[in-house]
Design a protein around this motif. Structure first.
Motif, PDB file in Angstrom:
ATOM      1  N   UNK A 138       0.814  -1.209   0.000  1.00 35.94           N
ATOM      2  CA  UNK A 138       0.000   0.000   0.000  1.00 35.94           C
ATOM      3  C   UNK A 138       0.844   1.253   0.000  1.00 35.94           C
ATOM      4  N   UNK A 139       1.890   1.252   0.812  1.00 35.74           N
ATOM      5  CA  UNK A 139       2.783   2.414   0.858  1.00 35.74           C
ATOM      6  C   UNK A 139       3.576   2.544  -0.436  1.00 35.74           C
ATOM      7  N   UNK A 140       4.049   1.407  -0.958  1.00 40.35           N
ATOM      8  CA  UNK A 140       4.816   1.450  -2.202  1.00 40.35           C
ATOM      9  C   UNK A 140       3.965   1.876  -3.395  1.00 40.35           C
ATOM     10  N   UNK A 141       2.666   1.555  -3.352  1.00 39.89           N
ATOM     11  CA  UNK A 141       1.787   1.909  -4.467  1.00 39.89           C
ATOM     12  C   UNK A 141       1.805   3.411  -4.716  1.00 39.89           C
ATOM     13  N   UNK A 142       1.864   4.189  -3.654  1.00 39.09           N
ATOM     14  CA  UNK A 142       1.916   5.645  -3.816  1.00 39.09           C
ATOM     15  C   UNK A 142       3.292   6.074  -4.306  1.00 39.09           C
ATOM     16  N   UNK A 143       4.355   5.487  -3.763  1.00 37.97           N
ATOM     17  CA  UNK A 143       5.707   5.816  -4.239  1.00 37.97           C
ATOM     18  C   UNK A 143       5.818   5.567  -5.740  1.00 37.97           C
ATOM     19  N   UNK A 181      -5.791   1.753   3.193  1.00 37.27           N
ATOM     20  CA  UNK A 181      -5.511   2.689   4.290  1.00 37.27           C
ATOM     21  C   UNK A 181      -4.056   3.142   4.259  1.00 37.27           C
ATOM     22  N   UNK A 182      -3.142   2.208   3.994  1.00 34.98           N
ATOM     23  CA  UNK A 182      -1.725   2.584   3.929  1.00 34.98           C
ATOM     24  C   UNK A 182      -1.452   3.490   2.733  1.00 34.98           C
ATOM     25  N   UNK A 183      -2.105   3.198   1.604  1.00 37.74           N
ATOM     26  CA  UNK A 183      -1.942   4.051   0.425  1.00 37.74           C
ATOM     27  C   UNK A 183      -2.481   5.446   0.697  1.00 37.74           C
ATOM     28  N   UNK A 184      -3.659   5.527   1.309  1.00 35.19           N
ATOM     29  CA  UNK A 184      -4.257   6.826   1.617  1.00 35.19           C
ATOM     30  C   UNK A 184      -3.384   7.612   2.578  1.00 35.19           C
ATOM     31  N   UNK A 185      -2.817   6.912   3.538  1.00 33.12           N
ATOM     32  CA  UNK A 185      -1.943   7.574   4.524  1.00 33.12           C
ATOM     33  C   UNK A 185      -0.725   8.196   3.831  1.00 33.12           C
ATOM     34  N   UNK A 235      -4.809   6.153  -9.492  1.00 31.83           N
ATOM     35  CA  UNK A 235      -5.820   5.249  -8.938  1.00 31.83           C
ATOM     36  C   UNK A 235      -5.127   4.017  -8.382  1.00 31.83           C
ATOM     37  N   UNK A 236      -5.453   3.680  -7.141  1.00 27.39           N
ATOM     38  CA  UNK A 236      -4.885   2.506  -6.474  1.00 27.39           C
ATOM     39  C   UNK A 236      -5.984   1.464  -6.324  1.00 27.39           C
ATOM     40  N   UNK A 237      -5.755   0.257  -6.831  1.00 26.56           N
ATOM     41  CA  UNK A 237      -6.697  -0.847  -6.661  1.00 26.56           C
ATOM     42  C   UNK A 237      -6.240  -1.731  -5.528  1.00 26.56           C
ATOM     43  N   UNK A 238      -7.007  -1.749  -4.442  1.00 33.67           N
ATOM     44  CA  UNK A 238      -6.626  -2.536  -3.269  1.00 33.67           C
ATOM     45  C   UNK A 238      -7.757  -3.396  -2.753  1.00 33.67           C
ATOM     46  N   UNK A 239      -8.520  -4.008  -3.667  1.00 29.10           N
ATOM     47  CA  UNK A 239      -9.678  -4.808  -3.273  1.00 29.10           C
ATOM     48  C   UNK A 239      -9.268  -6.272  -3.133  1.00 29.10           C
ATOM     49  N   UNK A 240      -9.650  -6.892  -2.002  1.00 30.54           N
ATOM     50  CA  UNK A 240      -9.291  -8.288  -1.761  1.00 30.54           C
ATOM     51  C   UNK A 240     -10.502  -9.052  -1.251  1.00 30.54           C
ATOM     52  N   UNK A 265      -2.420   1.728 -10.363  1.00 29.85           N
ATOM     53  CA  UNK A 265      -1.561   0.741  -9.696  1.00 29.85           C
ATOM     54  C   UNK A 265      -2.471  -0.331  -9.125  1.00 29.85           C
ATOM     55  N   UNK A 266      -2.347  -1.548  -9.629  1.00 26.19           N
ATOM     56  CA  UNK A 266      -3.221  -2.640  -9.191  1.00 26.19           C
ATOM     57  C   UNK A 266      -2.486  -3.522  -8.195  1.00 26.19           C
ATOM     58  N   UNK A 267      -2.762  -3.290  -6.920  1.00 23.93           N
ATOM     59  CA  UNK A 267      -2.105  -4.075  -5.865  1.00 23.93           C
ATOM     60  C   UNK A 267      -2.750  -5.455  -5.748  1.00 23.93           C
TER      61      UNK A 267
END
Length: 366
Positions: A138-143, A181-185, A235-240, A265-267
């Motif tokens: 999540x954090x790397x997705x923003x980086x 949440x980590x991406x948003x942070x 756009x970050x995709x973080x659905x599991x 970014x599709x996590x």
């Protein structure tokens, strides 16, 4: 028990299944640990570190698989490893079977016992072995998203946090789980404008409580997704869905509504991805462009920060590894409901319902 730690051979995967600290805990209890030579180098641990912790260092991956009763690793076995896995051998790793029928059938053929990190589930519904990697991803997705917004890599040429007098970027996060949440942070910390979508109102209430005011929440549905993608820069995709394939929330036709140079970014790529145009990429060749939208879909994103990832992963997997080693997999899983949920394939038989559903096998077996 004899435990094997092979070197990861997936493209640019520099993590390792266990730290020397974890090896020491096993050898202190009388277990034998076999570590492939140089397996830990990518994460900052050399053979001497493992030797001092009590491991036996073996020169090849074949030797490790041959000696071990249980294999502890990070990523799913790839084709070169299929023939190395033995009948009744326990393999404890990330598998993500529901998105890979070929892997599933290969592991069934080995008649091994496959216990997947990603489906070990606590009573409260949390996924303790997936959580730290989701935090990293999540954090790397923003980086990575911020990087791919740069013009030299075909992005919009936008600084995600903006500068005085210039608006910051707009980030849409789909999914308010650990990744979201980590991406948003991270995005909020950079100063971006963040919208986070989810179908779980309790999660959205939590986000509202803990995030700054420039992170806003909305209920996730097709209407709101279509509305936001028109103006989102990243756009970050973080659905599991635990053990199952991810739903396709952004379809191919939606890309035409997005701005040229926007980044997705599709996590969720390990579980098939939550964008229709997702295909797994590697750190060697991480991005591709469809309809002028940059796609970053690296399937082992935490592998780029292997020291952090390996230590974080061992912190949570070690208690389960110790239990499996001390008690054997059958007793350990009978006595621990969380661990039992991690059992995906047993000696040729799929025992995880979402996998059966993913391939239409549930109906066939009814």
């Amino acid at each position: 028990m004899k435990i094997g730690i092979p070197k990861e051979i997936k493209n640019n995967e520099n993590r390792v299944g266990m730290t020397p600290a974890g090896v020491l805990e096993l050898t202190k209890r009388g277990h034998e640990v076999y570590v492939q030579s140089t397996a830990g180098e990518g994460s900052g641990f050399d053979d001497e570190d493992y030797y001092v912790a009590g491991a036996k260092i073996l020169p090849t991956i074949d030797r490790v698989y041959d000696q071990a009763q249980m294999i502890v690793k990070v990523k799913e076995p790839i084709q070169q490893e299929y023939e190395l896995i033995k009948e009744d051998q326990v393999v404890f790793t990330f598998f993500h079977f529901a998105s890979d029928k070929r892997l599933t059938e290969a592991m069934m053929k080995t008649k091994s016992v496959c216990i997947a990190y990603e489906t070990v589930e606590d009573k409260d519904g949390t996924l303790p072995l997936l959580t730290p990697m989701s935090e990293v991803a999540g954090r790397m997705a923003i980086q990575q998203g911020a990087k791919y917004l740069e013009k030299p890599v075909k992005g919009k040429g936008l600084l995600l946090g903006g500068v005085p007098g210039v608006r910051p970027g707009k980030v849409l996060v789909i999914g308010a789980g650990t990744v979201g949440i980590q991406a948003a942070k991270m995005a909020a910390g950079l100063g971006a404008q963040v919208t986070i979508l989810d179908v779980n109102m309790n999660k959205l209430r939590y986000v509202n409580d803990v995030m700054p005011s420039h992170v806003v929440t909305e209920f996730s549905n097709e209407y709101n997704i279509r509305k936001h993608i028109k103006t989102s820069d990243l756009i970050i995709g973080g659905v599991l869905i635990t053990g199952a394939k991810a739903p396709k929330l952004i379809t191919r036709d939606m890309l035409k509504e997005m701005q040229p140079g926007a980044v997705i970014v599709d996590v969720a790529v390990d579980q098939g991805g939550c964008f229709e145009t997702t295909r797994p990429t590697t750190h060697e060749d991480p991005a591709y462009i469809i309809d002028d939208v940059v796609h970053y879909c690296v399937a082992n994103m935490p592998g780029a920060v292997p020291h952090t990832s390996t230590v974080a992963l061992t912190n949570v997997t070690l208690p389960y590894v110790l239990k499996l080693a001390d008690e054997g997999w059958e007793k350990a899983c009978r006595d621990d409901d969380s661990l039992m949920k991690g059992v995906n394939i047993v000696k040729g038989r799929v025992v995880c319902e979402p996998i059966l559903e993913a391939f239409g096998w549930k109906e066939a077996m009814a």
